[in-house]
Design a protein around this motif. Structure first.
Motif, PDB file in Angstrom:
ATOM      1  N   THR A 497       5.409  53.788  37.600  1.00 45.77           N
ATOM      2  CA  THR A 497       6.342  52.801  37.056  1.00 45.77           C
ATOM      3  C   THR A 497       7.248  52.248  38.143  1.00 45.77           C
ATOM      4  O   THR A 497       7.434  51.027  38.279  1.00 45.77           O
ATOM      5  CB  THR A 497       7.183  53.440  35.936  1.00 45.77           C
ATOM      6  OG1 THR A 497       6.316  53.924  34.917  1.00 45.77           O
ATOM      7  CG2 THR A 497       8.152  52.438  35.350  1.00 45.77           C
ATOM      8  N   LEU A 500       5.081  50.126  40.707  1.00 52.56           N
ATOM      9  CA  LEU A 500       4.681  48.793  40.236  1.00 52.56           C
ATOM     10  C   LEU A 500       5.866  47.833  40.246  1.00 52.56           C
ATOM     11  O   LEU A 500       5.731  46.673  40.657  1.00 52.56           O
ATOM     12  CB  LEU A 500       4.093  48.894  38.830  1.00 52.56           C
ATOM     13  CG  LEU A 500       2.646  49.366  38.745  1.00 52.56           C
ATOM     14  CD1 LEU A 500       2.243  49.633  37.309  1.00 52.56           C
ATOM     15  CD2 LEU A 500       1.718  48.334  39.360  1.00 52.56           C
ATOM     16  N   GLU A 504       5.944  44.529  42.574  1.00 51.55           N
ATOM     17  CA  GLU A 504       6.121  43.172  42.037  1.00 51.55           C
ATOM     18  C   GLU A 504       7.292  42.462  42.709  1.00 51.55           C
ATOM     19  O   GLU A 504       7.205  41.280  43.063  1.00 51.55           O
ATOM     20  CB  GLU A 504       6.341  43.250  40.524  1.00 51.55           C
ATOM     21  CG  GLU A 504       5.091  43.626  39.745  1.00 51.55           C
ATOM     22  CD  GLU A 504       5.375  43.827  38.276  1.00 51.55           C
ATOM     23  OE1 GLU A 504       6.539  44.154  37.938  1.00 51.55           O
ATOM     24  OE2 GLU A 504       4.451  43.670  37.459  1.00 51.55           O
ATOM     25  N   GLU A 536      -4.027  51.976  32.421  1.00 51.80           N
ATOM     26  CA  GLU A 536      -3.642  50.703  31.842  1.00 51.80           C
ATOM     27  C   GLU A 536      -3.590  49.666  32.969  1.00 51.80           C
ATOM     28  O   GLU A 536      -2.769  49.753  33.886  1.00 51.80           O
ATOM     29  CB  GLU A 536      -2.261  50.824  31.176  1.00 51.80           C
ATOM     30  CG  GLU A 536      -1.746  49.526  30.591  1.00 51.80           C
ATOM     31  CD  GLU A 536      -2.711  48.924  29.584  1.00 51.80           C
ATOM     32  OE1 GLU A 536      -3.066  47.744  29.742  1.00 51.80           O
ATOM     33  OE2 GLU A 536      -3.128  49.643  28.647  1.00 51.80           O
ATOM     34  N   THR A 537      -4.479  48.677  32.915  1.00 50.93           N
ATOM     35  CA  THR A 537      -4.633  47.757  34.046  1.00 50.93           C
ATOM     36  C   THR A 537      -4.120  46.345  33.778  1.00 50.93           C
ATOM     37  O   THR A 537      -4.206  45.492  34.654  1.00 50.93           O
ATOM     38  CB  THR A 537      -6.115  47.676  34.443  1.00 50.93           C
ATOM     39  OG1 THR A 537      -6.881  47.197  33.327  1.00 50.93           O
ATOM     40  CG2 THR A 537      -6.634  49.036  34.865  1.00 50.93           C
ATOM     41  N   ALA A 538      -3.610  46.056  32.559  1.00 50.07           N
ATOM     42  CA  ALA A 538      -3.211  44.679  32.244  1.00 50.07           C
ATOM     43  C   ALA A 538      -2.112  44.198  33.190  1.00 50.07           C
ATOM     44  O   ALA A 538      -2.183  43.097  33.749  1.00 50.07           O
ATOM     45  CB  ALA A 538      -2.741  44.605  30.792  1.00 50.07           C
ATOM     46  N   ARG A 539      -1.091  45.037  33.395  1.00 51.46           N
ATOM     47  CA  ARG A 539       0.007  44.648  34.274  1.00 51.46           C
ATOM     48  C   ARG A 539      -0.480  44.498  35.706  1.00 51.46           C
ATOM     49  O   ARG A 539      -0.077  43.574  36.422  1.00 51.46           O
ATOM     50  CB  ARG A 539       1.106  45.706  34.185  1.00 51.46           C
ATOM     51  CG  ARG A 539       2.350  45.377  34.990  1.00 51.46           C
ATOM     52  CD  ARG A 539       3.397  46.455  34.783  1.00 51.46           C
ATOM     53  NE  ARG A 539       4.585  46.232  35.573  1.00 51.46           N
ATOM     54  CZ  ARG A 539       5.604  47.082  35.640  1.00 51.46           C
ATOM     55  NH1 ARG A 539       5.574  48.198  34.920  1.00 51.46           N
ATOM     56  NH2 ARG A 539       6.661  46.819  36.396  1.00 51.46           N
ATOM     57  N   LEU A 540      -1.374  45.371  36.114  1.00 48.85           N
ATOM     58  CA  LEU A 540      -1.918  45.306  37.464  1.00 48.85           C
ATOM     59  C   LEU A 540      -2.748  44.048  37.666  1.00 48.85           C
ATOM     60  O   LEU A 540      -2.722  43.441  38.732  1.00 48.85           O
ATOM     61  CB  LEU A 540      -2.784  46.536  37.733  1.00 48.85           C
ATOM     62  CG  LEU A 540      -2.096  47.779  38.293  1.00 48.85           C
ATOM     63  CD1 LEU A 540      -3.109  48.896  38.458  1.00 48.85           C
ATOM     64  CD2 LEU A 540      -1.457  47.466  39.634  1.00 48.85           C
ATOM     65  N   SER A 541      -3.497  43.669  36.657  1.00 45.92           N
ATOM     66  CA  SER A 541      -4.382  42.501  36.788  1.00 45.92           C
ATOM     67  C   SER A 541      -3.571  41.246  37.067  1.00 45.92           C
ATOM     68  O   SER A 541      -3.948  40.415  37.909  1.00 45.92           O
ATOM     69  CB  SER A 541      -5.215  42.324  35.517  1.00 45.92           C
ATOM     70  OG  SER A 541      -6.066  43.425  35.320  1.00 45.92           O
ATOM     71  N   GLY A 542      -2.441  41.088  36.367  1.00 47.37           N
ATOM     72  CA  GLY A 542      -1.600  39.921  36.609  1.00 47.37           C
ATOM     73  C   GLY A 542      -1.020  39.921  38.015  1.00 47.37           C
ATOM     74  O   GLY A 542      -0.973  38.881  38.682  1.00 47.37           O
ATOM     75  N   LEU A 543      -0.582  41.092  38.471  1.00 49.58           N
ATOM     76  CA  LEU A 543      -0.033  41.195  39.824  1.00 49.58           C
ATOM     77  C   LEU A 543      -1.104  40.915  40.867  1.00 49.58           C
ATOM     78  O   LEU A 543      -0.855  40.200  41.851  1.00 49.58           O
ATOM     79  CB  LEU A 543       0.548  42.595  40.028  1.00 49.58           C
ATOM     80  CG  LEU A 543       1.077  42.918  41.427  1.00 49.58           C
ATOM     81  CD1 LEU A 543       2.179  41.951  41.824  1.00 49.58           C
ATOM     82  CD2 LEU A 543       1.575  44.363  41.487  1.00 49.58           C
TER      83      LEU A 543
END
Length: 749
Positions: A497, A500, A504, A536-543
């Motif tokens: 957490t 990330l 960002e 959980e990769t959704a946040r990573l994918s956007g970054l």
């Protein structure tokens, strides 16, 4: 012997002969108290050595609560005299205690900390605790005509069957050595003062004989009569810090001098063998049998006749060298001659396994431990992974709960600097659910766990804490991305957490292209292979998408006017980023942004040639540059009107990882042919190293196919003729044999 009389036994730490002689002497003396050189505040832990669950080698760890990194350790082996003295005392109901300076005083900030440093790392041998002296054992050995102290001690002390006279002789010899020396270093003087006071207190406390077991160097000082007031004055004001003590597993190899342990022995495996075969006349025979067993296990044939000859030779060598029995040196030399046909290099096959051993100690489950060591033992038990000193392979299937648990534990330990497992293959070539590890336990890992107590009391909490600290100290975006990858791989939610969020924020302010590109592969790796860890990769994918776009925008500007080192670094980052982008298959607009950046590099007039060549190759591989267009581009960039250095840079950038293309692509091959023909002899010779680097990526079959493609499919190379990438005689011989083919005079196919 009168009651209260003290007997001093000067030993060599980890000497099996000393241990054997000491046990015999204790049995004869039957002391009511046994006092051992060691930290006085750890005396309560000494009886634990006699527990049946305590399997040496083990080490006593002592560390200050406010500075766990300042850990001291005292290893004990099965053949250590101190260990055997503790066993005797417990078995015979004698009082048992340490008498040296307490560990809390050893880790206190002293003016003479340098003098204390050697001993605080376990260097409790005579030559280490007296740095102002010459080597006392070496001095005695030299006086006796020996080349080194190890051989003298083994012959005179370790293999002497008369314990009583030996201890008296050691005391006399050390007294003579110390008489001509100057004053002790302050720390050493304090140690001996403390031991004298403890011995005096024991004489008042106990009615009966008392045994003092200490390093041989200290015997004269402890026997000396000094006013207690002087010793008390020397120790007055000794700084102390609150410390914690525990036992930890150790390993056989870490008892060796060669591993940096000052009080170690040359061959722990040999010392263990001497201890276990004490009193037997066939110790040499059994050692040779062990050599044969190791060789046979490795697939080597060893005959009984060869073993008999090796034993005879070893005994003859001992006589020639005037030694009482064959030592491991004689047995080694005899084995090399009789079992290895004189090839000394083959001895390395068995040397480590025999001389160092692979023992890993065990401690009782109810031993008071440092919290991290205790948590590690719980995790090892849950993972069904036993620490071993020798390397072994471990294959992990991340789809199973047990496999995922093992992987997570090993990754968390790596975060803490405990590299018990080294990841050798993450399973990329066999799918996304396998890892291959090499496991090897080192005793200093226990010390590292103690050092990490500042980050938390469990493996998970400490790994989270240490990684959060590393994240806050990360100097670059790519380093930060790698730490985030490590946090997610090790299932460290708190660090993930924080990482990330920091990533960002840092990415939003970063304009350094190289950093941005280098951060793409670790994040892509998490997304591509995170499924096995339920990440959980959704946040990573956007970054990641944002970083790819930023990288594409910054790339044309970063590619301008670079020197050789900078352009090489950028090319490496471009290739790795492109490979990672292919893995994650981002949205089309993100992919277009990246490829538009590559195209801008290719079209830029100030783009460094090496970087432009790399961009062209990546576009060609992606299908955004047709074969015809690529051939035309190569022809233009390598044309005679282009500076040779520029052409060479573009050539290397395009073909350094794509030499195979020349086998099948006639257009590209023709463009390269035209460029090579345009070079004069001097320029051609100057660029031969470049050509060799490019074609070194081709294996022998691919190089053969390229030659066949150049000569035409109708003209095949003779069987067995394979071009080499070097420019030596072999290459010239190949050219000589190819000359008739090139002239069309002959066909060997």
């Amino acid at each position: 012997m009168a009651q209260g009389e003290v007997s001093y036994f000067g030993i060599r730490h980890h000497g099996p002969g000393s241990a054997d002689s000491l046990v015999q002497a204790l049995q004869d003396l039957k002391p009511v108290a046994v006092l051992i050189e060691g930290p006085a505040d750890a005396s309560a832990l000494l009886p634990l050595l006699a527990r049946p669950e305590m399997q040496p080698p083990v080490a006593l760890l002592c560390y200050p609560e406010d500075d766990p990194a300042s850990t001291s350790f005292w290893p004990f082996a099965e053949f250590s005299p101190e260990y055997q003295a503790a066993l005797w005392a417990v078995g015979n109901n004698a009082a048992l205690r340490f008498i040296d300076l307490p560990s809390s005083a050893r880790v206190a900030p002293l003016e003479d900390a340098q003098d204390a440093a050697a001993d605080e790392t376990g260097a409790e041998v005579e030559t280490e605790t007296a740095p102002h002296l010459r080597d006392p054992i070496g001095a005695l050995a030299q006086a006796a005509g020996y080349e080194d102290g190890e051989s003298w001690w083994a012959d005179i002390i370790e293999q002497n069957p008369e314990p009583g006279p030996i201890f008296a002789a050691i005391a006399d010899a050390m007294t003579t050595l110390r008489e001509g020396e100057g004053p002790l270093a302050e720390f050493e003087a304090k140690r001996e003062a403390h031991m004298r006071l403890e011995i005096a207190a024991a004489r008042e406390e106990f009615d009966g004989p008392i045994a003092v077991v200490c390093g041989a160097f200290h015997v004269p000082a402890l026997q000396a009569t000094r006013p207690q007031k002087e010793d008390q004055a020397l120790l007055k004001g000794l700084a102390r810090r609150k410390s914690t003590m525990t036992w930890a597993p150790w390993t056989g190899p870490r008892l060796a001098l060669g591993f940096g342990y000052g009080a170690g022995v040359v061959a722990p495996g040999w010392c263990k063998h001497l201890w276990r075969t004490r009193g037997r006349h066939d110790a040499a025979t059994l050692w040779l049998a062990m050599i044969a067993a190791v060789l046979r296990a490795k697939g080597h044939m060893v005959s009984t006749a060869s073993l008999i000859e090796a034993e005879r030779l070893a005994r003859a060598l001992a006589v020639i060298r005037e030694r009482p029995k064959p030592g491991f040196e004689e047995l080694r030399d005899a084995a090399i001659a009789a079992l290895f046909n004189g090839e000394a290099i083959l001895w390395a096959l068995v040397e480590a396994e025999l001389l160092l051993g692979a023992d890993v100690g065990e401690i009782p489950p109810d031993t008071p431990l440092a919290p991290l060591i205790e948590d590690l033992q719980r995790n090892q038990k849950a993972a069904r992974l036993k620490p071993e000193a020798l390397e072994r392979e471990l294959s992990v299937d991340l789809r199973s709960e047990s496999g995922l648990f093992r992987s997570t534990l090993l990754h968390r330990l790596n975060v803490l600097g405990v590299h018990w497992g080294k990841l050798t293959d993450a399973g990329r070539s066999r799918g996304t659910f396998r890892e291959r590890w090499t496991l090897s336990w080192e005793p200093e890992y226990a010390v590292r766990l103690v050092e990490n107590l500042v980050h938390g009391p469990t493996i998970e909490k400490a790994a989270n804490g240490r990684l959060i600290q590393m994240i806050s100290a990360a100097a670059s975006l790519d380093a930060l991305a790698a730490l985030v990858q490590g946090a997610i791989t090790a299932n460290l939610s708190e660090a993930s957490t924080v990482g990330l969020a920091t990533l960002e924020e840092r990415a939003a302010h970063s304009s350094e292209c190289l950093e941005v590109l280098a951060s793409v592969p670790p994040l892509a790796d998490i997304i591509r292979y995170g499924e096995a860890r339920k990440t959980e990769t959704a946040r990573l994918s956007g970054l990641l998408a944002r970083l790819i776009v930023e990288g594409g925008i910054a790339l044309p500007y970063a590619a301008r006017d670079l020197d050789a080192q900078a352009s090489s670094a950028l090319v490496g980052a471009m290739r790795k980023a492109d490979e990672a982008i292919k893995l994650v298959e981002p949205e089309q607009d993100v992919l277009d942004a990246w490829r538009n950046g590559l195209a801008a590099v290719l079209d830029g007039s100030r783009s460094t040639a090496l970087v432009a060549g790399c961009a062209a190759h990546l576009l060609y591989e992606a299908g955004h540059l047709s074969a015809e267009a690529a051939a035309g581009l190569i022809a233009r960039r390598l044309s005679p009107g282009t500076a040779v250095t520029e052409a060479a840079g573009f050539f290397e950038g395009f073909f350094s990882t794509a030499g195979q293309r020349l086998i099948y692509d006639e257009g590209l091959r023709g463009a390269v042919d035209a460029w090579l023909k345009s070079l004069d002899e001097e320029a051609f010779v100057a660029h031969l190293p470049l050509l060799r680097r490019v074609f070194s990526h081709l294996d022998s079959m691919e190089r053969r196919r390229l030659i066949e493609a150049v000569l035409g499919r109708a003209r095949r190379l003779p069987a067995g003729l394979t071009p080499t990438p070097d420019g030596g005689e072999a290459w010239r011989r190949h050219l000589d044999r190819l000359a008739p083919l090139l002239r069309g005079e002959n066909d060997h196919g």
